[in-house]
Design a protein around this motif. Structure first.
Motif, mmCIF file in Angstrom:
data_model
loop_
_atom_site.group_PDB
_atom_site.id
_atom_site.type_symbol
_atom_site.label_atom_id
_atom_site.label_comp_id
_atom_site.label_asym_id
_atom_site.label_seq_id
_atom_site.Cartn_x
_atom_site.Cartn_y
_atom_site.Cartn_z
ATOM 1 N N TYR A 8 0.869 -1.075 0.128
ATOM 2 C CA TYR A 8 -0.218 0.150 -0.074
ATOM 3 C C TYR A 8 0.807 1.191 -0.130
ATOM 4 O O TYR A 8 1.276 1.613 0.874
ATOM 5 N N PHE A 9 1.128 1.745 -1.195
ATOM 6 C CA PHE A 9 1.848 2.938 -1.271
ATOM 7 C C PHE A 9 0.923 4.322 -1.078
ATOM 8 O O PHE A 9 0.099 4.656 -1.876
ATOM 9 N N LYS A 10 1.036 4.822 0.149
ATOM 10 C CA LYS A 10 -0.134 5.469 0.609
ATOM 11 C C LYS A 10 0.166 6.970 0.134
ATOM 12 O O LYS A 10 -0.774 7.951 0.052
ATOM 13 N N THR A 11 1.329 7.423 0.502
ATOM 14 C CA THR A 11 1.631 8.788 0.287
ATOM 15 C C THR A 11 2.842 8.949 -0.958
ATOM 16 O O THR A 11 3.416 7.978 -1.273
ATOM 17 N N SER A 12 2.848 10.338 -1.372
ATOM 18 C CA SER A 12 3.660 10.358 -2.669
ATOM 19 C C SER A 12 5.257 9.896 -2.442
ATOM 20 O O SER A 12 6.014 9.637 -3.263
ATOM 21 N N VAL A 13 5.698 10.325 -0.875
ATOM 22 C CA VAL A 13 7.119 9.844 -0.831
ATOM 23 C C VAL A 13 7.492 8.391 -0.844
ATOM 24 O O VAL A 13 8.393 7.819 -0.758
ATOM 25 N N SER A 14 6.428 7.558 -0.696
ATOM 26 C CA SER A 14 6.375 6.138 -0.712
ATOM 27 C C SER A 14 7.197 5.727 -2.027
ATOM 28 O O SER A 14 7.723 4.620 -1.927
ATOM 29 N N ALA A 15 7.112 6.459 -3.080
ATOM 30 C CA ALA A 15 7.758 6.357 -4.331
ATOM 31 C C ALA A 15 9.201 5.804 -4.064
ATOM 32 O O ALA A 15 9.903 5.228 -4.817
ATOM 33 N N ARG A 16 10.222 6.630 -2.927
ATOM 34 C CA ARG A 16 11.439 6.665 -2.726
ATOM 35 C C ARG A 16 11.797 4.982 -2.318
ATOM 36 O O ARG A 16 12.713 4.521 -2.747
ATOM 37 N N VAL A 17 10.756 4.373 -1.732
ATOM 38 C CA VAL A 17 10.837 2.893 -1.336
ATOM 39 C C VAL A 17 10.997 1.988 -2.590
ATOM 40 O O VAL A 17 11.556 1.071 -2.820
ATOM 41 N N ALA A 18 9.877 2.529 -3.557
ATOM 42 C CA ALA A 18 9.951 1.657 -4.752
ATOM 43 C C ALA A 18 11.356 1.968 -5.652
ATOM 44 O O ALA A 18 11.929 0.901 -6.415
ATOM 45 N N GLN A 19 11.988 3.099 -5.295
ATOM 46 C CA GLN A 19 13.231 3.150 -6.234
ATOM 47 C C GLN A 19 14.402 2.728 -5.504
ATOM 48 O O GLN A 19 15.290 2.130 -6.051
ATOM 49 N N LEU A 20 14.315 2.283 -4.089
ATOM 50 C CA LEU A 20 15.285 1.649 -3.340
ATOM 51 C C LEU A 20 14.964 0.106 -3.862
ATOM 52 O O LEU A 20 16.068 -0.506 -4.247
ATOM 53 N N TRP A 21 13.866 -0.338 -4.262
ATOM 54 C CA TRP A 21 13.312 -1.598 -4.522
ATOM 55 C C TRP A 21 14.088 -1.816 -5.916
ATOM 56 O O TRP A 21 14.811 -3.047 -6.098
ATOM 57 N N ARG A 22 13.869 -0.735 -6.780
ATOM 58 C CA ARG A 22 14.654 -0.967 -7.985
ATOM 59 C C ARG A 22 16.046 -0.757 -7.918
ATOM 60 O O ARG A 22 16.681 -1.693 -8.890
ATOM 61 N N THR A 23 16.704 -0.245 -7.397
ATOM 62 C CA THR A 23 17.948 -0.499 -7.206
ATOM 63 C C THR A 23 18.681 -1.655 -6.665
ATOM 64 O O THR A 23 19.566 -2.508 -7.222
ATOM 65 N N VAL A 24 17.748 -2.332 -5.788
ATOM 66 C CA VAL A 24 18.168 -3.700 -5.157
ATOM 67 C C VAL A 24 17.959 -4.638 -6.429
ATOM 68 O O VAL A 24 18.648 -5.634 -6.459
ATOM 69 N N GLU A 25 16.588 -4.418 -7.089
ATOM 70 C CA GLU A 25 16.451 -5.488 -8.060
ATOM 71 C C GLU A 25 17.594 -5.513 -9.247
ATOM 72 O O GLU A 25 17.800 -6.328 -9.835
ATOM 73 N N LYS A 26 18.117 -4.188 -9.748
ATOM 74 C CA LYS A 26 19.019 -3.987 -10.835
ATOM 75 C C LYS A 26 20.445 -4.642 -10.112
ATOM 76 O O LYS A 26 21.248 -5.221 -11.216
ATOM 77 N N ASN A 27 20.686 -4.873 -8.969
ATOM 78 C CA ASN A 27 21.734 -5.344 -8.408
ATOM 79 C C ASN A 27 21.898 -6.850 -7.658
ATOM 80 O O ASN A 27 22.580 -7.019 -6.761
ATOM 81 N N ARG A 28 20.553 -7.289 -8.214
ATOM 82 C CA ARG A 28 20.349 -8.640 -7.518
ATOM 83 C C ARG A 28 21.392 -9.805 -7.521
ATOM 84 O O ARG A 28 21.363 -10.784 -6.787
ATOM 85 N N LYS A 29 22.081 -9.637 -8.819
ATOM 86 C CA LYS A 29 23.161 -10.671 -9.149
ATOM 87 C C LYS A 29 24.223 -10.369 -8.608
ATOM 88 O O LYS A 29 25.545 -10.605 -8.633
ATOM 89 N N HIS A 30 24.466 -9.050 -7.757
ATOM 90 C CA HIS A 30 25.765 -8.352 -7.149
ATOM 91 C C HIS A 30 25.423 -8.177 -5.675
ATOM 92 O O HIS A 30 25.218 -7.179 -5.263
ATOM 93 N N PRO A 31 25.682 -9.185 -4.701
ATOM 94 C CA PRO A 31 25.304 -9.132 -3.412
ATOM 95 C C PRO A 31 25.950 -7.917 -2.592
ATOM 96 O O PRO A 31 25.426 -7.554 -1.634
ATOM 97 N N LEU A 32 27.294 -7.863 -3.015
ATOM 98 C CA LEU A 32 28.232 -6.834 -2.387
ATOM 99 C C LEU A 32 27.280 -5.324 -2.507
ATOM 100 O O LEU A 32 27.440 -4.757 -1.759
ATOM 101 N N ARG A 33 27.074 -5.053 -3.630
ATOM 102 C CA ARG A 33 26.301 -3.872 -4.158
ATOM 103 C C ARG A 33 24.996 -3.600 -3.425
ATOM 104 O O ARG A 33 24.802 -2.595 -2.777
ATOM 105 N N VAL A 34 24.494 -4.635 -3.051
ATOM 106 C CA VAL A 34 23.098 -4.919 -2.410
ATOM 107 C C VAL A 34 23.401 -4.581 -0.872
ATOM 108 O O VAL A 34 22.693 -3.862 -0.194
ATOM 109 N N ALA A 35 24.362 -5.077 -0.487
ATOM 110 C CA ALA A 35 24.875 -4.979 1.028
ATOM 111 C C ALA A 35 25.280 -3.497 1.148
ATOM 112 O O ALA A 35 25.033 -2.769 1.963
ATOM 113 N N TRP A 36 25.969 -2.777 0.392
ATOM 114 C CA TRP A 36 26.251 -1.604 0.254
ATOM 115 C C TRP A 36 24.942 -0.622 0.089
ATOM 116 O O TRP A 36 25.158 0.484 1.065
#
Length: 262
Positions: free
Chosen positions: A166-194
């Motif tokens: 439930y993305f309730k407010t406009s700032v919640s899009a930042r979590v989706a952007q964080l998810w996007r970053t993690v998803e792009k780096n899912r094959k690079h565990p160290l980048r995810v950890a960073w």
């Protein structure tokens, strides 16, 4: 408890490029979303549940080729192409186009009930920006003792996800952007950890992470107030990710229909 505003619901129904989805192959269909559970394609079951939620005024389904669903869904349901970069990109696109509040679920959430959605909306705290529906291990074992789910273990809660966001407010899009970053780096565990922080990951792995510490980390990374919302019915955690889930969903669907009327 708050009264939820009217909102848009997004159903992620796309298939990742590459090998055929094992659920689609097991079910003898071209796309996972078309797999019938209790005689009804999963995506249709999900859409029907969302149509029964009074707060939802618009439903959007996204997958790579909208023609796959031609004539299958009610006319008021919009079908759009999914983003090839992955589900997080599709969520970000919908947030940019539709704004918030936005409820996100998946086509393989085949047992979804409108009561579960309403429980998530009604239990979301006033100050929360993004809420995630979960089912505790106790609720799952009580409702579906025969299932084996993947659990996330915090010091104060052991739970499995319910594919309800439930993305309730406009700032919640930042979590989706964080998810996007993690998803792009899912094959690079160290980048995810960073990105997430090595300390927070170590605490999670060692079982020393609390929900409040998790919320604090999300806030530090995104300035977003997050909330895990435990749902009452453990069956909310049953999605169809593998062949055994097909069998389980087929067994559970009739009982849910008898209880909830759908």
């Amino acid at each position: 408890m708050t009264t939820p505003p009217v909102l848009t619901a997004l159903v992620l129904a796309g298939t990742r490029p590459g090998k055929p989805d094992p659920v689609a192959v097991a079910g003898g269909v071209s796309h996972k979303a078309l797999l019938p559970i209790d005689g009804v394609p999963m995506v249709v079951r999900v859409v029907n549940a969302l149509l029964a939620v009074p707060a939802i005024t618009q439903i959007i389904v996204c997958l790579e080729d909208p023609s796959i669903l031609a004539g299958l869904l009610p006319a008021q349901v919009q079908v759009v192409p999914s983003c090839p970069e992955g589900p997080s990109a599709s969520v970000l696109d919908s947030l940019a186009r539709q704004g918030t509040p936005l409820l996100v679920t998946t086509a393989d959430n085949a047992l979804l009930q409108p009561e579960w959605v309403e429980e998530l909306l009604n239990k979301t705290a006033l100050q929360t920006d993004i809420a995630v529906g979960v089912a505790t291990q106790a609720a799952i074992q009580r409702s579906v003792p025969q299932t084996k789910r993947t659990y996330i273990r915090l010091t104060d809660m052991v739970f499995s996800g319910c594919n309800l966001f439930y993305f309730k407010t406009s700032v919640s899009a930042r979590v989706a952007q964080l998810w996007r970053t993690v998803e792009k780096n899912r094959k690079h565990p160290l980048r995810v950890a960073w990105t997430l922080g090595l300390g927070i990951l170590l605490r999670a792995v060692m079982g020393r992470l609390s929900s409040q510490a998790l919320y604090a980390r999300i806030y530090k990374l995104t300035s977003v107030h997050a909330q895990l919302v435990p749902l009452s019915d453990g069956r909310a955690a049953v999605d169809v990710d593998k062949e055994a889930d097909i069998i389980l969903a087929q067994k559970l669907a009739p009982a849910l229909k008898a209880q909830y009327g759908r």
